[in-house]
Structure formats: C-alpha cells, structure tokens
Scaffold this motif. Structure first.
Motif, mmCIF file in Angstrom:
data_model
loop_
_atom_site.group_PDB
_atom_site.id
_atom_site.type_symbol
_atom_site.label_atom_id
_atom_site.label_comp_id
_atom_site.label_asym_id
_atom_site.label_seq_id
_atom_site.Cartn_x
_atom_site.Cartn_y
_atom_site.Cartn_z
ATOM 1 N N LEU A 102 2.948 -4.974 12.518
ATOM 2 C CA LEU A 102 1.975 -4.769 11.450
ATOM 3 C C LEU A 102 1.795 -3.271 11.181
ATOM 4 O O LEU A 102 1.715 -2.834 10.039
ATOM 5 C CB LEU A 102 0.625 -5.394 11.811
ATOM 6 C CG LEU A 102 -0.473 -5.130 10.783
ATOM 7 C CD1 LEU A 102 -0.292 -6.048 9.590
ATOM 8 C CD2 LEU A 102 -1.830 -5.289 11.399
ATOM 9 N N ASN A 133 -1.958 -8.502 0.131
ATOM 10 C CA ASN A 133 -1.913 -7.070 0.412
ATOM 11 C C ASN A 133 -1.830 -6.271 -0.876
ATOM 12 O O ASN A 133 -0.757 -6.050 -1.405
ATOM 13 C CB ASN A 133 -0.696 -6.801 1.293
ATOM 14 C CG ASN A 133 -0.614 -5.370 1.710
ATOM 15 O OD1 ASN A 133 -1.497 -4.571 1.416
ATOM 16 N ND2 ASN A 133 0.454 -5.019 2.377
ATOM 17 N N ASP A 162 3.110 -2.473 17.261
ATOM 18 C CA ASP A 162 3.038 -3.792 16.614
ATOM 19 C C ASP A 162 3.712 -3.714 15.242
ATOM 20 O O ASP A 162 3.557 -2.724 14.524
ATOM 21 C CB ASP A 162 1.566 -4.191 16.455
ATOM 22 C CG ASP A 162 1.411 -5.613 15.950
ATOM 23 O OD1 ASP A 162 1.615 -5.835 14.731
ATOM 24 O OD2 ASP A 162 1.069 -6.483 16.759
ATOM 25 N N ASP A 171 3.158 -9.867 2.198
ATOM 26 C CA ASP A 171 1.818 -10.435 2.314
ATOM 27 C C ASP A 171 1.168 -10.492 0.937
ATOM 28 O O ASP A 171 0.810 -9.489 0.368
ATOM 29 C CB ASP A 171 0.989 -9.561 3.265
ATOM 30 C CG ASP A 171 -0.392 -10.129 3.535
ATOM 31 O OD1 ASP A 171 -0.808 -11.081 2.841
ATOM 32 O OD2 ASP A 171 -1.062 -9.620 4.440
ATOM 33 N N ASN A 188 3.922 -0.778 8.190
ATOM 34 C CA ASN A 188 2.984 -0.269 7.178
ATOM 35 C C ASN A 188 2.573 1.158 7.537
ATOM 36 O O ASN A 188 1.387 1.484 7.610
ATOM 37 C CB ASN A 188 1.739 -1.171 7.104
ATOM 38 C CG ASN A 188 2.073 -2.532 6.562
ATOM 39 O OD1 ASN A 188 2.267 -2.689 5.374
ATOM 40 N ND2 ASN A 188 2.163 -3.515 7.453
ATOM 41 N N GLY A 202 -3.858 -7.724 7.087
ATOM 42 C CA GLY A 202 -3.003 -7.848 8.261
ATOM 43 C C GLY A 202 -3.844 -8.026 9.513
ATOM 44 O O GLY A 202 -4.982 -7.574 9.574
ATOM 45 N N GLU A 203 -3.290 -8.688 10.522
ATOM 46 C CA GLU A 203 -4.038 -8.929 11.752
ATOM 47 C C GLU A 203 -3.300 -8.379 12.962
ATOM 48 O O GLU A 203 -2.083 -8.505 13.078
ATOM 49 C CB GLU A 203 -4.285 -10.423 11.949
ATOM 50 C CG GLU A 203 -5.242 -11.001 10.942
ATOM 51 C CD GLU A 203 -5.550 -12.464 11.209
ATOM 52 O OE1 GLU A 203 -4.792 -13.124 11.950
ATOM 53 O OE2 GLU A 203 -6.556 -12.941 10.670
ATOM 54 N N LEU A 204 -4.049 -7.767 13.870
ATOM 55 C CA LEU A 204 -3.542 -7.273 15.142
ATOM 56 C C LEU A 204 -4.122 -8.112 16.270
ATOM 57 O O LEU A 204 -5.305 -8.448 16.241
ATOM 58 C CB LEU A 204 -3.975 -5.818 15.366
ATOM 59 C CG LEU A 204 -3.325 -4.746 14.532
ATOM 60 C CD1 LEU A 204 -4.028 -3.413 14.762
ATOM 61 C CD2 LEU A 204 -1.851 -4.626 14.872
ATOM 62 N N ASP A 216 2.574 -4.516 -0.317
ATOM 63 C CA ASP A 216 3.446 -5.015 0.734
ATOM 64 C C ASP A 216 4.189 -6.235 0.256
ATOM 65 O O ASP A 216 3.594 -7.183 -0.211
ATOM 66 C CB ASP A 216 2.604 -5.359 1.957
ATOM 67 C CG ASP A 216 3.394 -5.922 3.109
ATOM 68 O OD1 ASP A 216 4.629 -6.037 3.021
ATOM 69 O OD2 ASP A 216 2.769 -6.239 4.117
ATOM 70 N N THR A 228 -8.574 -7.126 12.073
ATOM 71 C CA THR A 228 -8.049 -6.887 10.733
ATOM 72 C C THR A 228 -8.406 -5.454 10.330
ATOM 73 O O THR A 228 -9.549 -5.186 9.950
ATOM 74 C CB THR A 228 -8.640 -7.884 9.717
ATOM 75 O OG1 THR A 228 -8.337 -9.211 10.149
ATOM 76 C CG2 THR A 228 -8.046 -7.662 8.335
#
Length: 148
Positions: A120, A63, A118, A60, A124, A75-77, A57, A85
């Motif tokens: 994220l 990543n 989202d 990040d 991705n 990544g965080e949701l 990615d 994560t």
C-alpha cells in the motif's frame, strides 16, 4: 525476406464522457497482408473504464481527490492486529495520519516505520514521501516524526 508476426494493426482511442465501465468489442470486415491475401488477426477483447479526471490510483476505484483537495482514498494497512486507513488531513496529498484517527501523533510514526514496506505504501510513494526524495525509506520516518 523476413516478416514480422506480432504487429499492431490498429490503435483505437476512446474518450469517456461519464464514470462507468463497458465492454469494448472490435470486429473486422476485411484485412489483408501486403500481397492481398486475406488474414485473420487475433482480436483481444478488453473493457473500458472511465474514471474521474482527478483519479489517483489505477487499482482502487475509491482512490481519488475531490476538487477541494480533500482525499477520498481508502487504502488499508494491517499492523499488530489492527487495520488502519491513512488519511491526508490538510489536502496536500501526503497521508501523515497513518492510523486514520484524525490526528498525527507518535503512534503514526511507529505504524509507518513498521509498515513502510507494505505494498500500500510502496505502491503509493507520492502519498507517503514525507522527505520528498521520490522513494520510501527511513528519511520519511524521520520527516513524519519531525512534523509532530
């Protein structure tokens, strides 16, 4: 005769040897137009970032995937006041453990359904395309549910 004004005059290709970042400075000794008149082009400064070959990615720096296939993506949701994560538990590239607790369960399906828009996830797709359609949608929610 019409003359172009936004013309790329040069392309520089650099290859990194080790991970890291540096500034790239370009200087010109002399540049002329077709008639031999000296010109002063705009030089746009940039930086060079060297990342591991298995980089996943562009946004990040944490990543990437280890050579053994295990994920080091972080990544965080945000959902319902909690932060999750997502994790790839088996190294296949799909992050079915949406909550990041080390197992795939019904709560992962719920959190995925509620957060599938989202950035994220939408940024991705390859990590969350459980249905293999190349997009994120309800089919992925169903595929995640069916994997339980």
């Amino acid at each position: 005769m019409s003359r172009s004004t936004d013309v790329d005059l040069a392309t520089v290709t650099l290859e990194g040897i080790d991970d890291g970042e540096t500034t790239v400075d370009v200087t010109l000794d002399r540049i002329e137009d077709d008639s031999g008149t000296s010109i002063s082009p705009e030089i746009i400064p940039t930086s060079l970032t060297v990342k591991p070959e298995n980089w996943a990615d562009e946004t990040d720096s944490d990543n990437w995937t280890d050579e053994d296939g295990s994920s080091n993506w972080s990544g965080e949701l945000e959902f319902d006041g909690d932060t999750y994560t997502p994790m790839d538990l088996n190294g296949d590239g799909l992050h079915r453990d949406i909550t990041g607790n080390g197992e795939v369960a019904s709560h992962d399906v719920i959190v995925f359904f509620e957060t599938m828009d989202d950035p994220l996830i939408t940024g991705n797709v390859e990590k969350f395309d459980f249905a293999g359609t190349g997009t994120i949608g309800f089919a992925d929610v169903m595929a995640l549910f069916e994997s339980l």
